[in-house]
Design a protein around this motif. Structure first.
Motif, PDB file in Angstrom:
ATOM      1  N   LEU A  10       0.834  -1.209   0.000  1.00 37.14           N
ATOM      2  CA  LEU A  10       0.000   0.000   0.000  1.00 37.14           C
ATOM      3  C   LEU A  10       0.867   1.257   0.000  1.00 37.14           C
ATOM      4  CD1 LEU A  10      -2.899  -0.859   2.480  1.00 37.14           C
ATOM      5  CD2 LEU A  10      -3.095  -0.396   0.034  1.00 37.14           C
ATOM      6  N   ILE A  11       1.917   1.242   0.803  1.00 35.34           N
ATOM      7  CA  ILE A  11       2.823   2.398   0.866  1.00 35.34           C
ATOM      8  C   ILE A  11       3.443   2.658  -0.508  1.00 35.34           C
ATOM      9  CG2 ILE A  11       5.011   3.248   1.812  1.00 35.34           C
ATOM     10  CD1 ILE A  11       4.200   1.846   4.455  1.00 35.34           C
ATOM     11  N   LYS A  12       3.904   1.594  -1.163  1.00 35.64           N
ATOM     12  CA  LYS A  12       4.505   1.751  -2.494  1.00 35.64           C
ATOM     13  C   LYS A  12       3.495   2.321  -3.486  1.00 35.64           C
ATOM     14  CE  LYS A  12       7.840  -1.990  -2.079  1.00 35.64           C
ATOM     15  NZ  LYS A  12       8.178  -3.350  -2.499  1.00 35.64           N
ATOM     16  N   LEU A  13       2.267   1.791  -3.454  1.00 35.79           N
ATOM     17  CA  LEU A  13       1.247   2.259  -4.392  1.00 35.79           C
ATOM     18  C   LEU A  13       0.906   3.727  -4.161  1.00 35.79           C
ATOM     19  CD1 LEU A  13      -1.107  -0.853  -4.444  1.00 35.79           C
ATOM     20  CD2 LEU A  13       0.329  -0.027  -6.309  1.00 35.79           C
ATOM     21  N   VAL A  14       0.756   4.114  -2.899  1.00 39.13           N
ATOM     22  CA  VAL A  14       0.447   5.511  -2.591  1.00 39.13           C
ATOM     23  C   VAL A  14       1.620   6.396  -2.993  1.00 39.13           C
ATOM     24  CG1 VAL A  14       0.005   7.142  -0.709  1.00 39.13           C
ATOM     25  CG2 VAL A  14      -1.227   4.980  -0.781  1.00 39.13           C
ATOM     26  N   ASP A  15       2.842   5.949  -2.721  1.00 33.52           N
ATOM     27  CA  ASP A  15       4.031   6.739  -3.057  1.00 33.52           C
ATOM     28  C   ASP A  15       4.153   6.954  -4.565  1.00 33.52           C
ATOM     29  OD1 ASP A  15       6.382   8.136  -2.274  1.00 33.52           O
ATOM     30  OD2 ASP A  15       7.577   6.415  -2.925  1.00 33.52           O
ATOM     31  N   ASP A  20      -2.199  12.496  -2.321  1.00 33.88           N
ATOM     32  CA  ASP A  20      -1.476  13.097  -1.206  1.00 33.88           C
ATOM     33  C   ASP A  20      -1.836  12.410   0.101  1.00 33.88           C
ATOM     34  OD1 ASP A  20      -0.093  14.975  -2.714  1.00 33.88           O
ATOM     35  OD2 ASP A  20      -1.755  16.396  -2.627  1.00 33.88           O
ATOM     36  N   GLU A  21      -3.028  11.797   0.141  1.00 30.37           N
ATOM     37  CA  GLU A  21      -3.507  11.159   1.367  1.00 30.37           C
ATOM     38  C   GLU A  21      -4.323   9.928   0.995  1.00 30.37           C
ATOM     39  OE1 GLU A  21      -6.419  12.251   5.092  1.00 30.37           O
ATOM     40  OE2 GLU A  21      -5.269  13.850   4.169  1.00 30.37           O
ATOM     41  N   PHE A  22      -4.194   8.872   1.806  1.00 29.78           N
ATOM     42  CA  PHE A  22      -4.908   7.624   1.571  1.00 29.78           C
ATOM     43  C   PHE A  22      -5.397   7.097   2.917  1.00 29.78           C
ATOM     44  CE2 PHE A  22      -4.829   2.959   1.445  1.00 29.78           C
ATOM     45  CZ  PHE A  22      -5.703   2.710   0.399  1.00 29.78           C
ATOM     46  N   VAL A  23      -6.652   6.686   2.986  1.00 27.57           N
ATOM     47  CA  VAL A  23      -7.216   6.119   4.210  1.00 27.57           C
ATOM     48  C   VAL A  23      -7.799   4.760   3.869  1.00 27.57           C
ATOM     49  CG1 VAL A  23      -8.910   6.406   6.048  1.00 27.57           C
ATOM     50  CG2 VAL A  23      -7.755   8.405   5.104  1.00 27.57           C
ATOM     51  N   TYR A  24      -7.433   3.743   4.664  1.00 30.40           N
ATOM     52  CA  TYR A  24      -7.939   2.389   4.476  1.00 30.40           C
ATOM     53  C   TYR A  24      -8.510   1.926   5.810  1.00 30.40           C
ATOM     54  CZ  TYR A  24      -8.018  -2.585   3.329  1.00 30.40           C
ATOM     55  OH  TYR A  24      -8.409  -3.870   3.096  1.00 30.40           O
ATOM     56  N   GLU A  25      -9.750   1.484   5.787  1.00 33.78           N
ATOM     57  CA  GLU A  25     -10.416   1.063   7.019  1.00 33.78           C
ATOM     58  C   GLU A  25     -10.932  -0.348   6.841  1.00 33.78           C
ATOM     59  OE1 GLU A  25     -14.276   2.466   9.542  1.00 33.78           O
ATOM     60  OE2 GLU A  25     -13.081   4.015   8.574  1.00 33.78           O
ATOM     61  N   VAL A  26     -10.591  -1.217   7.780  1.00 34.88           N
ATOM     62  CA  VAL A  26     -11.066  -2.593   7.755  1.00 34.88           C
ATOM     63  C   VAL A  26     -11.337  -3.025   9.191  1.00 34.88           C
ATOM     64  CG1 VAL A  26      -8.979  -3.994   7.970  1.00 34.88           C
ATOM     65  CG2 VAL A  26     -10.710  -4.663   6.356  1.00 34.88           C
ATOM     66  N   ASP A  27     -12.468  -3.674   9.405  1.00 39.05           N
ATOM     67  CA  ASP A  27     -12.890  -4.129  10.725  1.00 39.05           C
ATOM     68  C   ASP A  27     -12.709  -3.022  11.764  1.00 39.05           C
ATOM     69  OD1 ASP A  27     -13.633  -6.594   9.694  1.00 39.05           O
ATOM     70  OD2 ASP A  27     -11.637  -7.433   9.981  1.00 39.05           O
ATOM     71  N   ASP A  28     -11.835  -3.258  12.748  1.00 42.12           N
ATOM     72  CA  ASP A  28     -11.668  -2.278  13.827  1.00 42.12           C
ATOM     73  C   ASP A  28     -10.348  -1.521  13.743  1.00 42.12           C
ATOM     74  OD1 ASP A  28     -10.060  -4.405  14.405  1.00 42.12           O
ATOM     75  OD2 ASP A  28     -10.461  -4.398  16.544  1.00 42.12           O
ATOM     76  N   CYS A  29      -9.803  -1.420  12.538  1.00 41.10           N
ATOM     77  CA  CYS A  29      -8.529  -0.727  12.375  1.00 41.10           C
ATOM     78  C   CYS A  29      -8.605   0.213  11.178  1.00 41.10           C
ATOM     79  CB  CYS A  29      -7.417  -1.744  12.159  1.00 41.10           C
ATOM     80  SG  CYS A  29      -5.784  -0.984  12.118  1.00 41.10           S
ATOM     81  N   LYS A  30      -7.949   1.342  11.323  1.00 40.50           N
ATOM     82  CA  LYS A  30      -7.921   2.330  10.253  1.00 40.50           C
ATOM     83  C   LYS A  30      -6.474   2.728  10.011  1.00 40.50           C
ATOM     84  CE  LYS A  30      -9.898   6.780   8.994  1.00 40.50           C
ATOM     85  NZ  LYS A  30     -10.893   7.774   9.366  1.00 40.50           N
ATOM     86  N   ILE A  31      -6.070   2.727   8.736  1.00 43.09           N
ATOM     87  CA  ILE A  31      -4.717   3.126   8.377  1.00 43.09           C
ATOM     88  C   ILE A  31      -4.815   4.371   7.515  1.00 43.09           C
ATOM     89  CG2 ILE A  31      -2.643   2.503   7.096  1.00 43.09           C
ATOM     90  CD1 ILE A  31      -3.194  -0.376   7.862  1.00 43.09           C
ATOM     91  N   LYS A  32      -4.055   5.377   7.892  1.00 45.69           N
ATOM     92  CA  LYS A  32      -4.070   6.647   7.179  1.00 45.69           C
ATOM     93  C   LYS A  32      -2.642   6.980   6.778  1.00 45.69           C
ATOM     94  CE  LYS A  32      -5.594  11.407   7.893  1.00 45.69           C
ATOM     95  NZ  LYS A  32      -6.204  12.320   8.870  1.00 45.69           N
ATOM     96  N   MET A  33      -2.442   7.238   5.465  1.00 48.38           N
ATOM     97  CA  MET A  33      -1.115   7.565   4.966  1.00 48.38           C
ATOM     98  C   MET A  33      -1.159   8.934   4.301  1.00 48.38           C
ATOM     99  SD  MET A  33       0.187   4.045   3.245  1.00 48.38           S
ATOM    100  CE  MET A  33      -1.236   2.999   3.088  1.00 48.38           C
ATOM    101  N   LYS A  34      -0.155   9.742   4.580  1.00 49.62           N
ATOM    102  CA  LYS A  34      -0.020  11.059   3.959  1.00 49.62           C
ATOM    103  C   LYS A  34       1.365  11.160   3.367  1.00 49.62           C
ATOM    104  CE  LYS A  34      -3.041  13.680   7.017  1.00 49.62           C
ATOM    105  NZ  LYS A  34      -3.128  14.821   7.922  1.00 49.62           N
ATOM    106  N   LYS A  35       1.443  11.750   2.195  1.00 48.90           N
ATOM    107  CA  LYS A  35       2.752  11.979   1.584  1.00 48.90           C
ATOM    108  C   LYS A  35       3.318  13.282   2.123  1.00 48.90           C
ATOM    109  CE  LYS A  35       2.387   9.937  -2.976  1.00 48.90           C
ATOM    110  NZ  LYS A  35       2.420  10.246  -4.411  1.00 48.90           N
ATOM    111  N   ASN A  36       4.554  13.228   2.523  1.00 48.16           N
ATOM    112  CA  ASN A  36       5.290  14.449   2.823  1.00 48.16           C
ATOM    113  C   ASN A  36       5.950  14.873   1.522  1.00 48.16           C
ATOM    114  OD1 ASN A  36       4.596  14.302   5.480  1.00 48.16           O
ATOM    115  ND2 ASN A  36       6.538  13.440   6.150  1.00 48.16           N
TER     116      ASN A  36
END
Length: 163
Positions: A10-15, A20-36
């Motif tokens: 996911l990090i590679k794909l977003v990069d 600029d920002e990606f949010v992935y939510e599954v079950d009880d966890c949420k992952i949010k990635m932002k590009k600097n």
């Protein structure tokens, strides 16, 4: 929960994307990635807080992460190893399992004697469980990976003192 390898992908794909920002939510966890702008990807994860039950249609929710973790690709530092020791390496990319089942005893422990055809672990790849043999007679000196850890092709799994 996502596996480490899936998060890396996911990090590679977003990069590589224009996002600029990606949010992935599954079950009880949420992952949010932002590009600097410097090219480093910041990842934060937090449990999803369920909204109170309401009669209206569910609304998108925003969850503030408790902490932010900076993720950087790093190579493991080289470990100085006695050259007389034999390394049992992973023949494939997969998940390392120390035991044949969760309730069973480990195949080997530090100090266990092995023969060239002794099964020392399982590496699971694409739902196939591959038994890994010692390929040397000797004694297990060190176990280099943890149960359930992702391993790469050629990664050392065990150090064996040959007989």
């Amino acid at each position: 929960m996502l596996k480490v390898q899936e998060i890396r992908e996911l990090i590679k794909l977003v990069d590589q994307s224009n996002l600029d920002e990606f949010v992935y939510e599954v079950d009880d966890c949420k992952i949010k990635m932002k590009k600097n702008h410097g090219g480093v990807v910041a990842v934060s994860a937090s449990p999803v807080v369920e909204p109170a039950a309401v009669d209206a249609a569910p609304k998108p929710q925003v969850v503030q992460a408790d902490k932010e973790v900076e993720v950087k690709e790093t190579k493991d530092a080289p470990v100085s190893v006695d050259e007389s020791l034999h390394k049992i390496t992973s023949p494939m990319v997969g998940t390392f399992y120390h035991k044949p089942s969760p309730e069973a005893e480990p195949y080997v422990k530090v100090g266990s004697k092995v023969t060239n055809d002794s099964i020392v672990c399982i590496v699971e790849a694409m739902k196939l469980f591959n038994e890994i043999e010692a390929e040397v007679n000797g004694e297990i000196v060190e176990i280099l990976v943890k149960d359930g850890q992702l391993v790469e092709y050629g990664q050392p799994l065990f150090l064996v003192k040959p007989e």
